[in-house]
Design a protein around this motif. Structure first.
Motif, PDB file in Angstrom:
ATOM      1  N   LEU A  87       0.824  -1.156   0.080  1.00 46.00           N
ATOM      2  CA  LEU A  87       0.120   0.044   0.066  1.00 46.00           C
ATOM      3  C   LEU A  87       0.775   1.161  -0.040  1.00 46.00           C
ATOM      4  O   LEU A  87       1.621   1.415   0.885  1.00 46.00           O
ATOM      5  CB  LEU A  87      -0.910   0.053   1.197  1.00 46.00           C
ATOM      6  CG  LEU A  87      -1.992  -1.011   1.422  1.00 46.00           C
ATOM      7  CD1 LEU A  87      -2.368  -1.232   2.823  1.00 46.00           C
ATOM      8  CD2 LEU A  87      -2.877  -1.109   0.323  1.00 46.00           C
ATOM      9  N   ASP A  88       0.554   2.060  -1.053  1.00 42.11           N
ATOM     10  CA  ASP A  88       1.401   3.346  -0.940  1.00 42.11           C
ATOM     11  C   ASP A  88       0.698   4.303  -0.107  1.00 42.11           C
ATOM     12  O   ASP A  88      -0.542   3.804   0.636  1.00 42.11           O
ATOM     13  CB  ASP A  88       1.488   3.930  -2.255  1.00 42.11           C
ATOM     14  CG  ASP A  88       0.331   4.297  -3.170  1.00 42.11           C
ATOM     15  OD1 ASP A  88      -0.936   4.221  -2.522  1.00 42.11           O
ATOM     16  OD2 ASP A  88       0.339   4.208  -4.242  1.00 42.11           O
ATOM     17  N   ALA A  89       1.031   5.492   0.010  1.00 45.00           N
ATOM     18  CA  ALA A  89       0.363   6.444   1.130  1.00 45.00           C
ATOM     19  C   ALA A  89      -1.202   6.689   0.819  1.00 45.00           C
ATOM     20  O   ALA A  89      -2.020   6.442   1.651  1.00 45.00           O
ATOM     21  CB  ALA A  89       1.095   7.589   1.155  1.00 45.00           C
ATOM     22  N   ARG A  90      -1.687   6.698  -0.463  1.00 44.12           N
ATOM     23  CA  ARG A  90      -3.039   6.871  -0.834  1.00 44.12           C
ATOM     24  C   ARG A  90      -3.763   5.835  -0.727  1.00 44.12           C
ATOM     25  O   ARG A  90      -4.745   5.591  -0.079  1.00 44.12           O
ATOM     26  CB  ARG A  90      -3.136   7.715  -2.112  1.00 44.12           C
ATOM     27  CG  ARG A  90      -2.558   8.971  -2.354  1.00 44.12           C
ATOM     28  CD  ARG A  90      -2.933   9.947  -3.406  1.00 44.12           C
ATOM     29  NE  ARG A  90      -2.373  11.291  -3.431  1.00 44.12           N
ATOM     30  CZ  ARG A  90      -2.776  12.069  -2.769  1.00 44.12           C
ATOM     31  NH1 ARG A  90      -3.761  11.953  -2.021  1.00 44.12           N
ATOM     32  NH2 ARG A  90      -2.070  13.343  -2.675  1.00 44.12           N
ATOM     33  N   ASP A  91      -3.221   4.499  -1.080  1.00 49.21           N
ATOM     34  CA  ASP A  91      -3.945   3.534  -1.114  1.00 49.21           C
ATOM     35  C   ASP A  91      -3.960   3.052   0.210  1.00 49.21           C
ATOM     36  O   ASP A  91      -5.100   2.271   0.664  1.00 49.21           O
ATOM     37  CB  ASP A  91      -3.318   2.378  -1.761  1.00 49.21           C
ATOM     38  CG  ASP A  91      -3.585   2.421  -3.483  1.00 49.21           C
ATOM     39  OD1 ASP A  91      -4.566   3.010  -3.782  1.00 49.21           O
ATOM     40  OD2 ASP A  91      -2.933   1.816  -4.211  1.00 49.21           O
ATOM     41  N   GLY A  92      -2.996   3.272   1.222  1.00 49.58           N
ATOM     42  CA  GLY A  92      -3.048   2.896   2.591  1.00 49.58           C
ATOM     43  C   GLY A  92      -4.095   3.671   3.344  1.00 49.58           C
ATOM     44  O   GLY A  92      -4.750   2.999   4.108  1.00 49.58           O
ATOM     45  N   ALA A  93      -4.291   4.873   3.093  1.00 52.95           N
ATOM     46  CA  ALA A  93      -5.549   5.568   3.506  1.00 52.95           C
ATOM     47  C   ALA A  93      -6.762   4.870   3.197  1.00 52.95           C
ATOM     48  O   ALA A  93      -7.863   4.777   4.095  1.00 52.95           O
ATOM     49  CB  ALA A  93      -5.540   6.927   3.267  1.00 52.95           C
ATOM     50  N   ARG A  94      -6.959   4.375   1.756  1.00 51.58           N
ATOM     51  CA  ARG A  94      -8.204   4.329   1.457  1.00 51.58           C
ATOM     52  C   ARG A  94      -8.427   2.812   2.000  1.00 51.58           C
ATOM     53  O   ARG A  94      -9.746   2.427   2.524  1.00 51.58           O
ATOM     54  CB  ARG A  94      -8.317   3.963  -0.001  1.00 51.58           C
ATOM     55  CG  ARG A  94      -8.556   5.212  -0.639  1.00 51.58           C
ATOM     56  CD  ARG A  94      -8.826   4.898  -2.077  1.00 51.58           C
ATOM     57  NE  ARG A  94      -7.683   4.517  -2.863  1.00 51.58           N
ATOM     58  CZ  ARG A  94      -6.837   5.475  -3.517  1.00 51.58           C
ATOM     59  NH1 ARG A  94      -6.943   6.671  -3.867  1.00 51.58           N
ATOM     60  NH2 ARG A  94      -5.878   4.892  -4.545  1.00 51.58           N
ATOM     61  N   THR A  95      -7.310   1.754   2.222  1.00 51.32           N
ATOM     62  CA  THR A  95      -7.691   0.460   2.695  1.00 51.32           C
ATOM     63  C   THR A  95      -7.992   0.674   4.171  1.00 51.32           C
ATOM     64  O   THR A  95      -8.796  -0.218   4.585  1.00 51.32           O
ATOM     65  CB  THR A  95      -6.379  -0.289   2.426  1.00 51.32           C
ATOM     66  OG1 THR A  95      -6.134  -0.348   1.106  1.00 51.32           O
ATOM     67  CG2 THR A  95      -6.479  -1.651   3.034  1.00 51.32           C
ATOM     68  N   ALA A  96      -7.146   1.484   5.106  1.00 56.26           N
ATOM     69  CA  ALA A  96      -7.807   1.811   6.344  1.00 56.26           C
ATOM     70  C   ALA A  96      -8.923   2.217   6.648  1.00 56.26           C
ATOM     71  O   ALA A  96      -9.679   1.534   7.517  1.00 56.26           O
ATOM     72  CB  ALA A  96      -6.688   2.609   6.975  1.00 56.26           C
ATOM     73  N   ALA A  97      -9.762   3.005   5.663  1.00 59.58           N
ATOM     74  CA  ALA A  97     -10.924   3.222   5.761  1.00 59.58           C
ATOM     75  C   ALA A  97     -11.958   2.080   5.555  1.00 59.58           C
ATOM     76  O   ALA A  97     -12.841   2.124   6.312  1.00 59.58           O
ATOM     77  CB  ALA A  97     -11.358   4.451   4.671  1.00 59.58           C
ATOM     78  N   ALA A  98     -11.601   1.198   4.529  1.00 60.53           N
ATOM     79  CA  ALA A  98     -12.349   0.072   4.042  1.00 60.53           C
ATOM     80  C   ALA A  98     -12.214  -0.954   5.466  1.00 60.53           C
ATOM     81  O   ALA A  98     -13.258  -1.429   5.611  1.00 60.53           O
ATOM     82  CB  ALA A  98     -11.626  -0.419   3.085  1.00 60.53           C
ATOM     83  N   VAL A  99     -11.249  -0.900   5.822  1.00 60.22           N
ATOM     84  CA  VAL A  99     -11.187  -1.716   7.224  1.00 60.22           C
ATOM     85  C   VAL A  99     -12.041  -1.288   8.428  1.00 60.22           C
ATOM     86  O   VAL A  99     -12.736  -2.214   8.995  1.00 60.22           O
ATOM     87  CB  VAL A  99      -9.669  -1.919   7.929  1.00 60.22           C
ATOM     88  CG1 VAL A  99      -9.662  -2.246   9.340  1.00 60.22           C
ATOM     89  CG2 VAL A  99      -8.618  -2.733   6.825  1.00 60.22           C
TER      90      VAL A  99
END
Length: 409
Positions: A87-99
């Motif tokens: 996860l790069d920074a932007r994908d990381g934020a999106r994945t955290a929100a999905a979790v």
């Protein structure tokens, strides 16, 4: 429709915790004390981006919730995660929100999950800013500069949706053979205490809770071997190896991580003297105690039974596991009378208290409007720390370079 008390942001935290705890089943309570899953197993890359895995969904369903998820963003050789699948920074934020969205929407009580990340010297993730290691930071003798650098690194972590930073700070270099010496600020307890205060203050400035590692005496193990026993007496423990922990707790650390090593014949994660008598009763600490990775499972060599291992750690004062299977058996420990449900409730209350204090029930995901890459000055601050860490040796009497004859001796 009446809103449950725990959903009321205006209610005192203690009342919200009490109301929520009273609604929970035994399995739900046990689930709040577990951090079993590696975060990089919670997602997978597809042609359209990243999606949550079936393994993650099953872990949430097993206890109708999840206490904490470790290392969702972690990327390094140890985890095996890199740019091809991580996860790069932007994908990381999106994945955290999905979790968070999945946990809140697919569990009975909708309790958000603590997202826990390693921040040994910067956030250990793709696109994360790397800071000099602690040994270099300690060589600056500049707590204010270090606090600024930590605040910048913590802002990156928080922008990606994480809440807790795991940071080594409490160990002292007492044997140069120890392979984790770079995680220490040095050998001096006063220096370690001042830098630990700066670490906690900097992270809190960015809205990140800190769990300090390792409690206690891990830098003094026999033979410089990681996770071995120590030969510390109580005076040396308190005067030398607890100074940084005491300072970090006073500065507002959210938690400490119980070390792997033994003190006085007992592993720290099962050491009631350390975790309860000193930390809670003497110092008045009301935060979390987290186990180091699989430390509770290691107690099997003492108990021969995972249920007894879980009970031993909980009774000593451990609140939250890390990668362990034994702590998932705490419900059995209560039913067998090995530990009281009151002790279980106390640990759950500490986990829930942190979640409420961090505002997870109102904002479980990344902060609105936060830049996923963090502040632009993080790299510049890291460079300042690196420059300040350069240490010049006094060159008196022509000592350097050493003569070949001196080297042979």
């Amino acid at each position: 429709m009446t809103v449950p008390r725990y959903r009321d942001p205006a209610a005192p935290v203690s009342e919200r915790v009490r109301d929520l705890l009273g609604r929970m089943t035994l399995p739900e309570k046990v689930g709040q004390l577990n951090q079993r899953m590696y975060g990089w197993h919670a997602y997978e890359r597809t042609r359209d981006g990243h999606r949550l895995t079936d393994a993650f969904r099953e872990e949430v369903a097993a206890f109708d919730g999840m206490g904490a998820l470790y290392g969702l963003q972690r990327a390094d050789p140890w985890s095996g995660v890199g740019f091809t699948d991580g996860l790069d920074a932007r994908d990381g934020a999106r994945t955290a929100a999905a979790v968070q969205r999945h946990v809140v929407e697919h569990t009975r009580l909708g309790i958000p999950v603590l997202l826990v990340e390693e921040m040994p010297h910067g956030h250990q993730a793709l696109d994360g800013t790397v800071l000099p290691v602690n040994l270099a930071a300690g060589a600056t003798w500049d707590p204010e500069l270090y606090a600024d650098a930590v605040a910048a690194a913590a802002a990156e972590l928080r922008a990606r949706g994480a809440h807790i930073a795991l940071v080594s700070a409490l160990d002292l270099v007492r044997d140069p053979r120890w392979g984790r010496s770079e995680e220490c600020f040095g050998e001096d307890p006063y220096l370690a205490a001042r830098m630990t205060e700066a670490l906690v203050e900097g992270a809190r400035r960015a809205g990140v809770a800190v769990v300090l590692k390792h409690f206690a005496g891990q830098g003094a193990t026999v033979g410089g071997r990681n996770s071995a026993a120590t030969e510390l007496g109580r005076r040396e423990l308190h005067e030398v190896h607890l100074a940084a922990a005491r300072a970090g707790v006073a500065a507002g650390a959210a938690g400490v991580m119980a070390a792997y090593n033994e003190f006085d014949g007992l592993p720290c994660v099962a050491n009631r003297y350390l975790l309860t008598e000193v930390l809670r009763e003497e110092w008045g600490f009301d935060g979390l105690v987290m186990a180091d990775g699989t430390a509770v499972d290691r107690l099997l060599r003492l108990t021969g039974d995972p249920v007894r291992a879980a009970a031993l750690a909980l009774d000593a004062g451990c609140d939250l596991s890390l990668w362990d299977d034994s702590f998932t058996r705490l419900g059995e420990a209560v039913e067998r009378g090995l530990v009281s449900e009151g002790a279980l409730d106390a640990a759950v209350a500490r986990v829930l208290t942190l979640k409420f204090r961090l505002g997870l029930f109102e904002q479980p995901g990344p902060p609105a409007g936060a830049a996923a890459t963090g502040p632009a000055d993080a790299a510049e601050l890291g460079e300042r720390v690196a420059r300040a860490s350069v240490t010049l040796l006094a060159h008196e009497g022509g000592a350097l370079p050493l003569a070949r004859a001196a080297l042979r001796r």
